[in-house]
Motif scaffolding. Sequence first.
Motif, PDB file in Angstrom:
ATOM      1  N   LEU A 234     -14.638  42.433 -76.346  1.00  0.00           N
ATOM      2  CA  LEU A 234     -16.094  42.261 -76.422  1.00  0.00           C
ATOM      3  C   LEU A 234     -16.618  41.484 -75.226  1.00  0.00           C
ATOM      4  N   GLY A 235     -15.816  41.435 -74.158  1.00  0.00           N
ATOM      5  CA  GLY A 235     -16.243  40.742 -72.955  1.00  0.00           C
ATOM      6  C   GLY A 235     -17.238  41.553 -72.144  1.00  0.00           C
ATOM      7  N   LEU A 236     -17.549  41.039 -70.990  1.00  0.00           N
ATOM      8  CA  LEU A 236     -18.515  41.695 -70.114  1.00  0.00           C
ATOM      9  C   LEU A 236     -17.875  42.857 -69.380  1.00  0.00           C
ATOM     10  N   ARG A 237     -18.679  43.846 -69.126  1.00  0.00           N
ATOM     11  CA  ARG A 237     -18.326  44.959 -68.260  1.00  0.00           C
ATOM     12  C   ARG A 237     -19.402  45.058 -67.175  1.00  0.00           C
ATOM     13  N   PRO A 238     -19.109  45.755 -66.087  1.00  0.00           N
ATOM     14  CA  PRO A 238     -20.131  45.871 -65.030  1.00  0.00           C
ATOM     15  C   PRO A 238     -21.463  46.410 -65.526  1.00  0.00           C
ATOM     16  N   ARG A 239     -21.441  47.346 -66.468  1.00  0.00           N
ATOM     17  CA  ARG A 239     -22.714  47.891 -66.960  1.00  0.00           C
ATOM     18  C   ARG A 239     -23.528  46.830 -67.698  1.00  0.00           C
ATOM     19  N   HIS A 240     -22.861  45.882 -68.368  1.00  0.00           N
ATOM     20  CA  HIS A 240     -23.586  44.795 -69.019  1.00  0.00           C
ATOM     21  C   HIS A 240     -24.242  43.898 -67.976  1.00  0.00           C
ATOM     22  N   ALA A 241     -23.495  43.579 -66.910  1.00  0.00           N
ATOM     23  CA  ALA A 241     -24.055  42.735 -65.855  1.00  0.00           C
ATOM     24  C   ALA A 241     -25.255  43.398 -65.192  1.00  0.00           C
ATOM     25  N   LEU A 242     -25.197  44.719 -65.019  1.00  0.00           N
ATOM     26  CA  LEU A 242     -26.311  45.437 -64.413  1.00  0.00           C
ATOM     27  C   LEU A 242     -27.510  45.503 -65.348  1.00  0.00           C
ATOM     28  N   ARG A 243     -27.252  45.811 -66.609  1.00  0.00           N
ATOM     29  CA  ARG A 243     -28.354  45.975 -67.558  1.00  0.00           C
ATOM     30  C   ARG A 243     -29.012  44.639 -67.906  1.00  0.00           C
ATOM     31  N   LEU A 244     -28.230  43.568 -68.014  1.00  0.00           N
ATOM     32  CA  LEU A 244     -28.768  42.260 -68.361  1.00  0.00           C
ATOM     33  C   LEU A 244     -29.196  41.458 -67.139  1.00  0.00           C
ATOM     34  N   HIS A 245     -28.967  42.006 -65.948  1.00  0.00           N
ATOM     35  CA  HIS A 245     -29.342  41.343 -64.699  1.00  0.00           C
ATOM     36  C   HIS A 245     -28.691  39.971 -64.579  1.00  0.00           C
ATOM     37  N   LEU A 246     -27.402  39.921 -64.880  1.00  0.00           N
ATOM     38  CA  LEU A 246     -26.661  38.676 -64.763  1.00  0.00           C
ATOM     39  C   LEU A 246     -26.294  38.439 -63.296  1.00  0.00           C
ATOM     40  N   PHE A 247     -26.163  37.181 -62.954  1.00  0.00           N
ATOM     41  CA  PHE A 247     -25.813  36.845 -61.586  1.00  0.00           C
ATOM     42  C   PHE A 247     -24.377  37.268 -61.296  1.00  0.00           C
ATOM     43  N   ALA A 248     -24.189  37.873 -60.142  1.00  0.00           N
ATOM     44  CA  ALA A 248     -22.865  38.341 -59.722  1.00  0.00           C
ATOM     45  C   ALA A 248     -22.560  37.779 -58.349  1.00  0.00           C
ATOM     46  N   ALA A 249     -21.322  37.341 -58.192  1.00  0.00           N
ATOM     47  CA  ALA A 249     -20.865  36.805 -56.906  1.00  0.00           C
ATOM     48  C   ALA A 249     -19.887  37.779 -56.285  1.00  0.00           C
ATOM     49  N   ARG A 250     -19.771  37.713 -54.978  1.00  0.00           N
ATOM     50  CA  ARG A 250     -18.836  38.567 -54.268  1.00  0.00           C
ATOM     51  C   ARG A 250     -17.440  37.968 -54.371  1.00  0.00           C
ATOM     52  N   GLY A 251     -16.480  38.792 -54.831  1.00  0.00           N
ATOM     53  CA  GLY A 251     -15.110  38.334 -54.965  1.00  0.00           C
ATOM     54  C   GLY A 251     -14.141  39.388 -54.487  1.00  0.00           C
ATOM     55  N   ALA A 252     -13.009  39.475 -55.154  1.00  0.00           N
ATOM     56  CA  ALA A 252     -11.982  40.446 -54.777  1.00  0.00           C
ATOM     57  C   ALA A 252     -12.392  41.845 -55.225  1.00  0.00           C
ATOM     58  N   ALA A 272     -17.305  47.066 -54.559  1.00  0.00           N
ATOM     59  CA  ALA A 272     -18.167  46.333 -53.627  1.00  0.00           C
ATOM     60  C   ALA A 272     -17.879  44.840 -53.635  1.00  0.00           C
ATOM     61  N   GLY A 273     -16.996  44.404 -54.542  1.00  0.00           N
ATOM     62  CA  GLY A 273     -16.606  43.006 -54.581  1.00  0.00           C
ATOM     63  C   GLY A 273     -17.380  42.154 -55.564  1.00  0.00           C
ATOM     64  N   TYR A 274     -18.222  42.755 -56.417  1.00  0.00           N
ATOM     65  CA  TYR A 274     -19.015  41.977 -57.360  1.00  0.00           C
ATOM     66  C   TYR A 274     -18.169  41.547 -58.552  1.00  0.00           C
ATOM     67  N   ALA A 275     -18.535  40.411 -59.128  1.00  0.00           N
ATOM     68  CA  ALA A 275     -17.890  39.898 -60.342  1.00  0.00           C
ATOM     69  C   ALA A 275     -18.882  38.986 -61.049  1.00  0.00           C
ATOM     70  N   THR A 276     -18.960  39.121 -62.369  1.00  0.00           N
ATOM     71  CA  THR A 276     -19.879  38.317 -63.176  1.00  0.00           C
ATOM     72  C   THR A 276     -19.088  37.540 -64.213  1.00  0.00           C
ATOM     73  N   GLU A 277     -19.332  36.253 -64.297  1.00  0.00           N
ATOM     74  CA  GLU A 277     -18.655  35.398 -65.257  1.00  0.00           C
ATOM     75  C   GLU A 277     -19.375  35.426 -66.604  1.00  0.00           C
ATOM     76  N   VAL A 278     -18.623  35.151 -67.670  1.00  0.00           N
ATOM     77  CA  VAL A 278     -19.231  34.990 -68.986  1.00  0.00           C
ATOM     78  C   VAL A 278     -20.215  33.821 -68.970  1.00  0.00           C
ATOM     79  N   ALA A 279     -19.941  32.832 -68.129  1.00  0.00           N
ATOM     80  CA  ALA A 279     -20.830  31.674 -68.027  1.00  0.00           C
ATOM     81  C   ALA A 279     -22.214  32.051 -67.526  1.00  0.00           C
ATOM     82  N   ALA A 280     -22.385  33.239 -66.932  1.00  0.00           N
ATOM     83  CA  ALA A 280     -23.706  33.663 -66.478  1.00  0.00           C
ATOM     84  C   ALA A 280     -24.644  33.945 -67.639  1.00  0.00           C
ATOM     85  N   LEU A 281     -24.103  34.199 -68.828  1.00  0.00           N
ATOM     86  CA  LEU A 281     -24.932  34.345 -70.017  1.00  0.00           C
ATOM     87  C   LEU A 281     -25.450  32.977 -70.442  1.00  0.00           C
TER      88      LEU A 281
END
Length: 320
Positions: A234-252, A272-281
Amino acid sequence: MRFNPRLRRLDPLTALRQSVARLSDEGVYYTRRQLYYEVCQTLLRPSRWYVALSQTAAAVGMSLTVALRRPRLLWDGAVGAVALLSVPPLARRLPFTMTPPLADAAFEEALATYRAQYGEPIGLLADVLPSSLPIFDNYREPDLYDYGLPYVIVCQDAAIAHMLRANDLHMVMGCAIVALEEATPLPDVLVTMLMRAAAPYVLLLHDASGEGLTFAANARKLLDLPSGVQVRALGLRPRHALRLHLFAARGAGLPPEVAPNLGVIERLWLRAGYATEVAALRPTSLLRALQRSVDTEWHRSSWFTNLRRWRSTGYMSWPE
């Protein structure tokens, strides 16, 4: 922090002070990383004049669309698109990625200044995590482990697991909350309690990143779970980060072993190197989302639902 005319001109300390006050009013505990993202959200709130100007532009654009309505589909589509994108509430429905507007160093400087002026922020958890699981500490009831446990929440981030326990989510949901480091493998006492439940399962709370998705794909092996325990991510997926407009940082980049399980846009997002933490919620949003994600049978029933069941339960039933 780059200047953006759409945003309010807040310095990091002012944004931090407003964020702490808002979280304090909500009465939740939060981590340092969650406070950082809260400050970023405060900085990205649009200014009043920009909202008014964008709404005016939307009204003018829609009026032109109606007034100049001719068989010129390109013109109508262009004006309609401009009207849609000029209204922040409508534009936010479109999936997109935001990067944090505040550097980590600037946040740490603002936090140090806040502590010097106002003391420790209310609700901010210490950076030092507990050395052992609370479920194993100071229990006076030895028969506690004789009961079944419906599910266990395993968090990729140890700080998030500590935050959930600090907010008594394990008491509200009647489950155990552990970090990945504490659950590799899952302690035998928790496995025993899970096997006593009717349909036990493990919930995985992970980041929208290559590392988080790899953890979700290999969780059964990492946790060394028996075959009778189900695994639900039930964690985050890229589509959740995109739809919820969560902050994403460039990583691996994206590990190749998890690419086939994702959509095309999600794979491109990770490559593209994006990654969103659960803490962004937001802390309150995370707590509510976890409670909603569990099956309704494990939720506490509402008063109205119980009202319809009381006649058939036999316990203090209504007289006939």
